[in-house]
Design a protein around this motif. Structure first.
Motif, mmCIF file in Angstrom:
data_model
loop_
_atom_site.group_PDB
_atom_site.id
_atom_site.type_symbol
_atom_site.label_atom_id
_atom_site.label_comp_id
_atom_site.label_asym_id
_atom_site.label_seq_id
_atom_site.Cartn_x
_atom_site.Cartn_y
_atom_site.Cartn_z
ATOM 1 N N HIS A 368 1.013 -1.117 -0.167
ATOM 2 C CA HIS A 368 0.190 -0.100 0.038
ATOM 3 C C HIS A 368 0.980 1.201 -0.202
ATOM 4 C CE1 HIS A 368 -3.547 2.419 0.916
ATOM 5 N NE2 HIS A 368 -2.680 2.948 1.984
ATOM 6 N N GLU A 370 1.281 5.251 -0.053
ATOM 7 C CA GLU A 370 0.645 6.711 0.196
ATOM 8 C C GLU A 370 1.704 7.758 -0.265
ATOM 9 O OE1 GLU A 370 -1.104 6.502 3.965
ATOM 10 O OE2 GLU A 370 -2.621 5.348 3.312
ATOM 11 N N THR A 381 -10.032 11.285 -5.477
ATOM 12 C CA THR A 381 -10.755 12.592 -5.449
ATOM 13 C C THR A 381 -9.827 13.915 -5.458
ATOM 14 O OG1 THR A 381 -10.435 12.943 -2.967
ATOM 15 C CG2 THR A 381 -12.591 11.519 -3.967
ATOM 16 N N ARG A 398 4.467 7.455 2.384
ATOM 17 C CA ARG A 398 4.088 6.344 3.360
ATOM 18 C C ARG A 398 4.072 4.897 2.415
ATOM 19 N NH1 ARG A 398 -0.333 4.053 5.264
ATOM 20 N NH2 ARG A 398 -0.111 2.865 7.292
ATOM 21 N N ALA A 400 3.342 0.899 3.169
ATOM 22 C CA ALA A 400 2.594 -0.273 4.105
ATOM 23 C C ALA A 400 2.815 -1.733 3.431
ATOM 24 C CB ALA A 400 1.538 0.219 4.793
ATOM 25 N N ASP B 20 -15.638 -2.538 7.188
ATOM 26 C CA ASP B 20 -15.192 -2.058 6.061
ATOM 27 C C ASP B 20 -15.877 -0.970 5.430
ATOM 28 O OD1 ASP B 20 -12.952 -1.908 4.318
ATOM 29 O OD2 ASP B 20 -13.801 -3.538 2.856
ATOM 30 N N ILE B 21 -17.049 -0.580 6.116
ATOM 31 C CA ILE B 21 -18.015 0.443 5.392
ATOM 32 C C ILE B 21 -17.924 1.771 6.254
ATOM 33 C CG2 ILE B 21 -20.282 1.085 5.313
ATOM 34 C CD1 ILE B 21 -21.136 -2.076 5.816
ATOM 35 N N ASN B 23 -19.263 5.836 6.268
ATOM 36 C CA ASN B 23 -20.453 6.582 5.910
ATOM 37 C C ASN B 23 -19.924 7.875 6.168
ATOM 38 O OD1 ASN B 23 -20.747 6.982 8.879
ATOM 39 N ND2 ASN B 23 -22.334 8.406 8.468
ATOM 40 N N HIS B 49 -17.222 9.461 -7.843
ATOM 41 C CA HIS B 49 -16.130 10.626 -7.462
ATOM 42 C C HIS B 49 -15.028 9.888 -6.585
ATOM 43 C CE1 HIS B 49 -14.809 14.286 -5.489
ATOM 44 N NE2 HIS B 49 -14.804 13.553 -4.251
ATOM 45 N N PHE B 50 -15.475 8.784 -5.737
ATOM 46 C CA PHE B 50 -14.135 8.079 -5.221
ATOM 47 C C PHE B 50 -13.461 6.967 -5.684
ATOM 48 C CE2 PHE B 50 -16.683 9.821 -1.285
ATOM 49 C CZ PHE B 50 -15.513 10.138 -0.561
ATOM 50 N N MET B 53 -11.179 4.067 -4.471
ATOM 51 C CA MET B 53 -11.223 4.044 -3.225
ATOM 52 C C MET B 53 -12.137 3.434 -2.365
ATOM 53 S SD MET B 53 -10.306 8.047 -1.799
ATOM 54 C CE MET B 53 -9.501 7.978 -0.071
ATOM 55 N N VAL B 72 -23.596 5.626 2.417
ATOM 56 C CA VAL B 72 -22.807 4.601 3.135
ATOM 57 C C VAL B 72 -22.036 3.967 2.032
ATOM 58 C CG1 VAL B 72 -23.334 2.501 4.439
ATOM 59 C CG2 VAL B 72 -24.760 4.507 4.861
ATOM 60 N N GLN B 74 -19.617 0.885 0.896
ATOM 61 C CA GLN B 74 -19.033 -0.513 1.158
ATOM 62 C C GLN B 74 -17.848 -0.773 0.570
ATOM 63 O OE1 GLN B 74 -21.429 -3.149 2.316
ATOM 64 N NE2 GLN B 74 -23.121 -1.549 2.391
ATOM 65 N N SER B 84 -6.790 -2.842 7.915
ATOM 66 C CA SER B 84 -6.391 -2.040 6.892
ATOM 67 C C SER B 84 -4.907 -1.523 6.833
ATOM 68 C CB SER B 84 -7.159 -0.598 6.848
ATOM 69 O OG SER B 84 -6.805 0.298 5.804
ATOM 70 N N LEU B 85 -4.270 -1.249 5.743
ATOM 71 C CA LEU B 85 -2.841 -0.651 5.628
ATOM 72 C C LEU B 85 -2.779 0.857 5.604
ATOM 73 C CD1 LEU B 85 -0.989 -3.500 3.322
ATOM 74 C CD2 LEU B 85 -1.290 -3.321 5.930
ATOM 75 N N ARG B 86 -4.026 1.459 5.323
ATOM 76 C CA ARG B 86 -4.401 2.838 5.205
ATOM 77 C C ARG B 86 -3.732 3.461 6.591
ATOM 78 N NH1 ARG B 86 -9.770 3.801 2.026
ATOM 79 N NH2 ARG B 86 -9.549 2.063 0.449
ATOM 80 N N ASP B 88 -5.169 6.304 7.185
ATOM 81 C CA ASP B 88 -6.443 6.786 7.657
ATOM 82 C C ASP B 88 -7.453 5.394 7.558
ATOM 83 O OD1 ASP B 88 -8.534 8.016 8.416
ATOM 84 O OD2 ASP B 88 -9.078 9.093 6.453
ATOM 85 N N LEU B 90 -9.708 4.407 9.603
ATOM 86 C CA LEU B 90 -10.926 4.784 9.887
ATOM 87 C C LEU B 90 -11.802 5.359 8.921
ATOM 88 C CD1 LEU B 90 -10.217 4.694 13.865
ATOM 89 C CD2 LEU B 90 -11.129 2.905 12.368
ATOM 90 N N THR B 93 -11.148 11.146 7.197
ATOM 91 C CA THR B 93 -11.003 12.256 6.357
ATOM 92 C C THR B 93 -11.680 12.180 4.986
ATOM 93 O OG1 THR B 93 -8.871 11.272 5.009
ATOM 94 C CG2 THR B 93 -8.394 12.405 7.067
ATOM 95 N N ALA B 97 -12.834 14.267 1.706
ATOM 96 C CA ALA B 97 -12.753 13.986 0.181
ATOM 97 C C ALA B 97 -13.994 14.268 -0.593
ATOM 98 C CB ALA B 97 -12.266 12.586 0.227
#
Lengths: 467, 133
Positions: A368, A370, A381, A398, A400, B20-21, B23, B49-50, B53, B72, B74, B84-86, B88, B90, B93, B97
């Motif tokens: 991953h 970033e 976006t 970053r 991961a 993994d959802i 909102n 838009h996303f 992601m 919401v 998914q 998650s490896l991200r 963020d 959770l 942010t 976006a």
């Protein structure tokens, strides 16, 4: 009805919004005069953290800041001014109660009654529930069947409702410690107890759940994470936590301690109203299905908002159940690059790392990348490249990775080290904690379980703090 | 007559996670702006838009009592918080976006733009601690 015989409104506060929140915030709430201090300590991620804690030490698995909260709040409990309700028990409420009793005893706060709610932990019962009680345990989001569950479950926490809390208070508890009780139900418990709400009085139960949802994330309803004119909030370094004054008919006024910073308005509250909500007309709690779209919000003077008209419909006959499984090991590192060509240097370095790890024969299941300062948070976006003349002044890579075993995850990070002198120009790893130790990943498996089979084992245990 | 504005000019926002959802709720300041976002900000547009992601479906819910739309999404968090490896993990942010999205805004609503931040007070606090550069 004349005021004299109208039941007194109940004042209830959200003193904690997560494991790691500041215990100092409860002082202002207690000083403002509250009947119940609710401490909401759990999230999906928190259960995962507590699971790792319990894996290392059987006597752990609860949120360890509980004693710090109790030290501040117990003097008010001993005086009979306030009662405490918390789900700090995590996945080991019995151990949390033990720590609470020890804290109270050391402070000389004897004679108070501490209740523990147990029965949310279904780990030991899981195969029986699946095989003998016909619980399908299908993944709630993906629809995957339970026989595809990856490995052995690490925890199994059912989201209990408000009833055992109300039961504990009715039995004289001063402090109620639970495991995985649903966040908002933590607040409904004392409200239903104090007002004598029936468990099929759906509108009042829905009002209590809505109030609980507004209070459960502490600062988030009084100006925290507020996207309005956040810069204009008074004293943002002294953000208070919220208080609700709830009448027997379910009408509530949300406020904050006198003289504190932050703001209570319909706008700050509506941000929290939809936080972590899916269908707002059907907010599924263990106790009621609440219709958040029915509520009326009215701004009053002095940072107060009145909420009326909340509607509810009967609760479902299932609890949410959260299972977790081991999902490998992750490592991460950060490298910073400066202008010119910062983004390009970062991408090249990421590619070089991938090649070096391949050459070293280290298997990576997932990469991953970033690019901080470019699109790390915004992803597609952020429209990178829309204006090619707009070049970021700096960029932090970053990276991961996920590996099957802990050792490999650690070795992958080591491949980054020689790039200090052998990569595109002027990158440095001081931008992060670097290639630290690998961390364990958990996959969560949300599912449903019949209330009846869970409730059969839910118990309230009362203990008096000995001298 | 109309012009393009990003949602950031018109709406508040907050994002949350469950597994993994993710909102994201957006909030309008008045009934006209709410009617505008109900018309313009569809689930399909948010999904588009996303891009990559958001791996799964996007559903939209309306909360007219607080002039909000709730999206919401998914498969939006790289497997969910503990997996998650991200950075963020959770999705905190994702509200920001979403409000990068640009929509057509009629001219008579162009003056509804929200003010930009003024953090003079922060500069005053930080000034004492800044070394001359």
């Amino acid at each position: 009805m004349p005021d004299a015989i109208r039941p007194r409104p109940v004042r209830i506060a959200g003193g904690q919004g997560f494991y790691g929140d500041t215990p100092a915030a409860v002082d202002a709430l207690l000083g403002d005069g509250i009947d119940y201090l609710c401490l909401e300590a759990l999230a999906e991620l928190t259960l995962a953290i507590l699971q790792k804690d319990r894996q290392r030490d059987e006597s752990r698995g609860y949120t360890r800041d509980l004693p710090a909260y109790l030290a501040r709040a117990l003097p008010f409990v001993v005086d009979g001014r306030t009662k405490i309700v918390t789900n700090a028990g995590g996945i080991n409420p019995t151990a949390a109660a033990h720590a609470a009793i020890e804290t109270a005893r050391q402070l000389g706060m004897t004679g108070i009654t501490i209740a523990t709610v147990v029965g949310d932990d279904l780990l030991a019962r899981l195969s029986t529930l699946y095989q003998q009680h016909g619980q399908a345990l299908t993944h709630l989001d993906t629809g995957a069947a339970f026989d595809t569950f990856p490995g052995a479950p690490l925890f199994a926490a059912a989201y209990l409702g408000a009833r055992p809390i109300a039961d504990a208070l009715a039995q004289g508890a001063d402090v109620v410690i639970t495991g995985r009780v649903a966040d908002a139900s933590l607040f409904l418990g004392p409200l239903a107890h104090a007002h004598g709400w029936a468990w099929d009085d759906w509108d009042r139960l829905a009002a209590g759940i809505l109030v609980g949802h507004l209070l459960e994330c502490s600062g988030q309803s009084v100006g925290g994470n507020y996207s309005g004119d956040w810069w204009a909030l008074p004293h943002p370094w002294d953000l208070p936590y919220p208080i609700a004054t709830v009448e027997a008919n379910g009408t509530a006024v949300i406020s904050k301690p006198a003289g504190s910073g932050g703001r209570v308005s319909t706008d700050t509250l509506r941000h929290q109203l939809l936080y972590e909500v899916h269908d707002p007309a059907r907010y599924l709690s263990p106790d009621v299905v609440a219709d958040f779209t029915s509520a009326r919000f009215e701004d009053l003077p002095d940072d107060r908002v009145r909420i009326t008209d909340v509607r509810g419909t009967p609760a479902t006959d299932t609890y949410k159940l959260l299972l977790a499984s081991h999902a490998g090991w992750a490592g991460e590192a950060r490298v910073a690059f400066s202008w010119p060509d910062a983004y390009e240097k970062a991408k090249a370095t990421a590619a070089i790392l991938v090649k070096r790890v391949e050459m070293a024969g280290l298997p990576v299941d997932e990469w991953h990348f970033e690019y901080w300062g470019v699109d790390a948070l915004g992803g597609p976006t952020a429209h990178v490249g829309v204006d090619p003349t707009c070049e970021p002044p700096e960029c932090v890579l970053r990276v991961a990775w996920r590996c099957e075993d802990q050792r490999t995850a650690g070795l992958v990070g080591r491949e980054l080290v020689p790039l200090t002198l052998s990569a595109p120009p002027a990158g440095f790893t001081g931008a992060g904690r670097g290639a630290g130790s690998a961390t364990e990943l958990l996959s969560i498996w949300p599912t449903l379980v019949d209330k009846a089979v869970v409730d059969a084992e839910v118990r309230v245990v009362l203990q008096e703090v000995p001298s | 007559l109309s012009g393009r504005l990003s949602l950031r000019e018109l709406c508040g926002y907050r994002a949350g996670d469950k597994g993994d959802i993710a909102n994201v709720a957006i909030f309008a300041d008045d009934d006209e702006t709410y009617a505008l976002i109900v018309r313009e900000v569809t689930a399909d547009r948010v999904k588009e838009h996303f891009g990559a992601m958001v791996q799964g479906r996007v559903d939209r819910y309306e909360a007219a009592n607080v002039r909000a739309l709730n999206f919401v999404m998914q498969g939006a968090l790289g497997g969910g918080g503990p997996r998650s490896l991200r950075a963020d993990s959770l999705g905190k942010t994702l509200g920001g976006a979403l409000v990068r999205m640009e929509i057509d805004v009629p001219d008579h609503l162009q003056d509804r733009r929200r003010p930009r931040p003024d953090v003079t007070w922060a500069d005053q606090i930080l000034f004492v601690h800044e070394r001359p550069r």
